[in-house]
Design an enzyme around this catalytic site. Sequence first.
Site, PDB file in Angstrom:
ATOM      1  N   ALA A  12     -21.401   8.601  14.556  1.00 56.46           N
ATOM      2  CA  ALA A  12     -22.267   9.663  13.995  1.00 56.46           C
ATOM      3  C   ALA A  12     -23.609   9.135  13.488  1.00 56.46           C
ATOM      4  O   ALA A  12     -24.456   9.922  13.069  1.00 56.46           O
ATOM      5  CB  ALA A  12     -21.532  10.364  12.852  1.00 56.46           C
ATOM      6  N   GLY A  15     -27.838   8.978  18.084  1.00 56.65           N
ATOM      7  CA  GLY A  15     -27.642   9.658  19.363  1.00 56.65           C
ATOM      8  C   GLY A  15     -26.860  10.958  19.287  1.00 56.65           C
ATOM      9  O   GLY A  15     -27.097  11.805  18.430  1.00 56.65           O
ATOM     10  N   ASP A  57     -15.096   1.307  11.763  1.00 61.03           N
ATOM     11  CA  ASP A  57     -15.274   0.618  13.047  1.00 61.03           C
ATOM     12  C   ASP A  57     -14.046   0.957  13.888  1.00 61.03           C
ATOM     13  O   ASP A  57     -12.918   0.600  13.490  1.00 61.03           O
ATOM     14  CB  ASP A  57     -15.392  -0.894  12.780  1.00 61.03           C
ATOM     15  CG  ASP A  57     -15.630  -1.697  14.053  1.00 61.03           C
ATOM     16  OD1 ASP A  57     -15.280  -1.218  15.151  1.00 61.03           O
ATOM     17  OD2 ASP A  57     -16.163  -2.814  13.937  1.00 61.03           O
ATOM     18  N   TYR A 150     -18.030  -0.642  32.117  1.00 58.80           N
ATOM     19  CA  TYR A 150     -18.411   0.582  31.393  1.00 58.80           C
ATOM     20  C   TYR A 150     -17.868   1.814  32.136  1.00 58.80           C
ATOM     21  O   TYR A 150     -17.207   2.671  31.541  1.00 58.80           O
ATOM     22  CB  TYR A 150     -19.934   0.668  31.237  1.00 58.80           C
ATOM     23  CG  TYR A 150     -20.355   1.975  30.586  1.00 58.80           C
ATOM     24  CD1 TYR A 150     -20.068   2.214  29.242  1.00 58.80           C
ATOM     25  CD2 TYR A 150     -20.994   2.982  31.321  1.00 58.80           C
ATOM     26  CE1 TYR A 150     -20.414   3.421  28.638  1.00 58.80           C
ATOM     27  CE2 TYR A 150     -21.337   4.186  30.726  1.00 58.80           C
ATOM     28  CZ  TYR A 150     -21.046   4.398  29.384  1.00 58.80           C
ATOM     29  OH  TYR A 150     -21.375   5.604  28.801  1.00 58.80           O
ATOM     30  N   LYS A 154     -14.919   4.696  31.090  1.00 58.46           N
ATOM     31  CA  LYS A 154     -15.140   6.147  31.073  1.00 58.46           C
ATOM     32  C   LYS A 154     -14.194   6.863  32.040  1.00 58.46           C
ATOM     33  O   LYS A 154     -13.824   8.015  31.811  1.00 58.46           O
ATOM     34  CB  LYS A 154     -16.610   6.456  31.378  1.00 58.46           C
ATOM     35  CG  LYS A 154     -17.561   5.978  30.265  1.00 58.46           C
ATOM     36  CD  LYS A 154     -17.214   6.594  28.914  1.00 58.46           C
ATOM     37  CE  LYS A 154     -18.158   6.188  27.803  1.00 58.46           C
ATOM     38  NZ  LYS A 154     -17.830   6.805  26.513  1.00 58.46           N
TER      39      LYS A 154
HETATM   40  P1  NDP Z   1     -25.873   5.623  20.791  1.00 56.65           P
HETATM   41  O1  NDP Z   1     -25.945   4.158  21.035  1.00 56.65           O
HETATM   42  O2  NDP Z   1     -27.116   6.347  20.405  1.00 56.65           O
HETATM   43  O3  NDP Z   1     -24.768   5.925  19.690  1.00 56.65           O
HETATM   44  C1  NDP Z   1     -23.513   5.281  19.718  1.00 56.65           C
HETATM   45  C2  NDP Z   1     -22.818   5.488  18.403  1.00 56.65           C
HETATM   46  O4  NDP Z   1     -21.563   4.811  18.453  1.00 56.65           O
HETATM   47  C3  NDP Z   1     -23.597   4.911  17.231  1.00 56.65           C
HETATM   48  O5  NDP Z   1     -23.514   5.844  16.172  1.00 56.65           O
HETATM   49  C4  NDP Z   1     -22.836   3.642  16.862  1.00 56.65           C
HETATM   50  O6  NDP Z   1     -22.941   3.481  15.447  1.00 56.65           O
HETATM   51  C5  NDP Z   1     -21.418   4.047  17.268  1.00 56.65           C
HETATM   52  N1  NDP Z   1     -20.527   2.917  17.503  1.00 56.65           N
HETATM   53  C6  NDP Z   1     -20.690   1.900  18.380  1.00 56.65           C
HETATM   54  N2  NDP Z   1     -19.660   1.037  18.260  1.00 56.65           N
HETATM   55  C7  NDP Z   1     -18.847   1.525  17.278  1.00 56.65           C
HETATM   56  C8  NDP Z   1     -17.646   1.083  16.678  1.00 56.65           C
HETATM   57  N3  NDP Z   1     -17.057  -0.062  17.043  1.00 56.65           N
HETATM   58  N4  NDP Z   1     -17.089   1.840  15.706  1.00 56.65           N
HETATM   59  C9  NDP Z   1     -17.680   2.986  15.307  1.00 56.65           C
HETATM   60  N5  NDP Z   1     -18.821   3.450  15.811  1.00 56.65           N
HETATM   61  C10 NDP Z   1     -19.395   2.726  16.801  1.00 56.65           C
HETATM   62  O7  NDP Z   1     -25.225   6.238  22.128  1.00 56.65           O
HETATM   63  P2  NDP Z   1     -25.143   7.735  22.669  1.00 56.65           P
HETATM   64  O8  NDP Z   1     -25.276   8.707  21.587  1.00 56.65           O
HETATM   65  O9  NDP Z   1     -26.063   7.819  23.830  1.00 56.65           O
HETATM   66  O10 NDP Z   1     -23.683   7.735  23.261  1.00 56.65           O
HETATM   67  C11 NDP Z   1     -22.594   8.366  22.616  1.00 56.65           C
HETATM   68  C12 NDP Z   1     -21.424   8.395  23.592  1.00 56.65           C
HETATM   69  O11 NDP Z   1     -21.793   9.099  24.761  1.00 56.65           O
HETATM   70  C13 NDP Z   1     -20.945   7.031  24.044  1.00 56.65           C
HETATM   71  O12 NDP Z   1     -19.543   7.065  24.156  1.00 56.65           O
HETATM   72  C14 NDP Z   1     -21.603   6.853  25.403  1.00 56.65           C
HETATM   73  O13 NDP Z   1     -20.859   6.004  26.230  1.00 56.65           O
HETATM   74  C15 NDP Z   1     -21.567   8.285  25.898  1.00 56.65           C
HETATM   75  N6  NDP Z   1     -22.560   8.621  26.907  1.00 56.65           N
HETATM   76  C16 NDP Z   1     -23.893   8.353  26.729  1.00 56.65           C
HETATM   77  C17 NDP Z   1     -24.803   8.691  27.714  1.00 56.65           C
HETATM   78  C18 NDP Z   1     -26.267   8.371  27.604  1.00 56.65           C
HETATM   79  O14 NDP Z   1     -26.939   8.319  28.663  1.00 56.65           O
HETATM   80  N7  NDP Z   1     -26.827   8.196  26.429  1.00 56.65           N
HETATM   81  C19 NDP Z   1     -24.363   9.398  28.919  1.00 56.65           C
HETATM   82  C20 NDP Z   1     -22.962   9.620  28.997  1.00 56.65           C
HETATM   83  C21 NDP Z   1     -22.101   9.269  28.016  1.00 56.65           C
HETATM   84  P3  NDP Z   1     -22.841   2.122  14.619  1.00 56.65           P
HETATM   85  O15 NDP Z   1     -23.609   1.089  15.383  1.00 56.65           O
HETATM   86  O16 NDP Z   1     -23.439   2.497  13.299  1.00 56.65           O
HETATM   87  O17 NDP Z   1     -21.369   1.835  14.519  1.00 56.65           O
HETATM   88  C1  8X3 Z   2     -24.227   6.733  30.442  1.00 53.99           C
HETATM   89  C2  8X3 Z   2     -24.757   7.220  31.752  1.00 53.99           C
HETATM   90  O1  8X3 Z   2     -25.486   6.502  34.073  1.00 53.99           O
HETATM   91  O2  8X3 Z   2     -26.192   5.133  32.205  1.00 53.99           O
HETATM   92  O3  8X3 Z   2     -22.888   6.968  30.353  1.00 53.99           O
HETATM   93  O4  8X3 Z   2     -23.922   5.076  32.952  1.00 53.99           O
HETATM   94  S1  8X3 Z   2     -25.093   5.906  32.773  1.00 53.99           S
END
Ligand code: NDP
Ligand code: 8X3
Length: 258
Positions: A12, A15, A57, A150, A154
């Site tokens: 949270a 992103g 975490d 990755y 997914k």
């Molecule tokens: P961000 O990197 O902006 O956000 C990721 C979040 O995950 C951060 O809040 C981070 O917070 C948290 N996080 C990472 N590792 C941990 C952990 N070990 N424990 C708890 N929290 C964790 O990424 P997005 O918002 O873009 O992505 C969110 C989700 O959507 C992911 O699962 C990603 O794979 C997926 N996704 C993203 C896409 C994209 O193009 N952006 C497309 C498709 C899917 P902190 O570091 O504070 O822990």
């Molecule tokens: C994130 C989308 O295309 O970068 O899940 O893998 S991509």
Amino acid sequence: MSYYKTALVTGASAGFGLSITKLLANNGFKVIAAARRLDKLEAIAKECKNVFPLQLDVTKESDIDSLFDKLPDDYKNIDVLINNAGLALGTAKVQDSKLEDLNTMIATNVTGLVAMTQKLLPSFVKNNCGYVINLGSTAGSWPYTGGNVYGGTKAFVEQFSRNLRTDLQGTAVKVTVIKPGLCSDTEFSNVRYYGDDKKAAAVYTGTEAIKPEDIADVVLYLLNLPRHVNINELEMMPVCQTYGGLSVTRSLDLNKKD
Ligand code: NDP
Ligand code: 8X3
């Protein structure tokens, strides 16, 4: 007003998770905003009513074990789990990657997501009320070079979500996997490219990608659907993105060595 009342959102602090937290809080939900960076979560809680910042975490079993001990009583009755925390590390071919990076992706995107789900499902089933929304990705369905582990994580999220539906047969507990494609305005690519912000920005040059607010809107839409409707999977891409097709190497020399 949604049937559901209290959501736990992992990841949270940035992103999608940040946008989802704000939108749900502004629409009458109590939200437990969970991530590792507590300062970011506290800033959201300052800005929005009904947000409880929880340092968690998802790769640490002890954090998940003690989750309920850290929640105020009025946040304990969780009925929505948004399994959003996740990351990609690098785009190197698997043979050129660091094993540690591959393991971190599996620990976060797979093991952490399973552990969070397993922690909350018993109360969802007991109350016959709950909703698990998992963040998958187009990378779980459509392979690309460097997507290796990755994309594998997914694909796991996608099939795990489907299998959860079967485990939950006969209950009112819902499960949806959202599978977005290219999404900008998050830290995803900054993390993937190890803090190389220029490289991260280049991913989105000349595109109008999906925004975190678009994902949050979809989550709210799902939570507002009638109780008898379950969207199993929802794949979304920006209009500027589509499938790439299969690739062929012409005149491949099968006997060539490096
Ligand atoms: P961000 O990197 O902006 O956000 C990721 C979040 O995950 C951060 O809040 C981070 O917070 C948290 N996080 C990472 N590792 C941990 C952990 N070990 N424990 C708890 N929290 C964790 O990424 P997005 O918002 O873009 O992505 C969110 C989700 O959507 C992911 O699962 C990603 O794979 C997926 N996704 C993203 C896409 C994209 O193009 N952006 C497309 C498709 C899917 P902190 O570091 O504070 O822990
Ligand atoms: C994130 C989308 O295309 O970068 O899940 O893998 S991509």
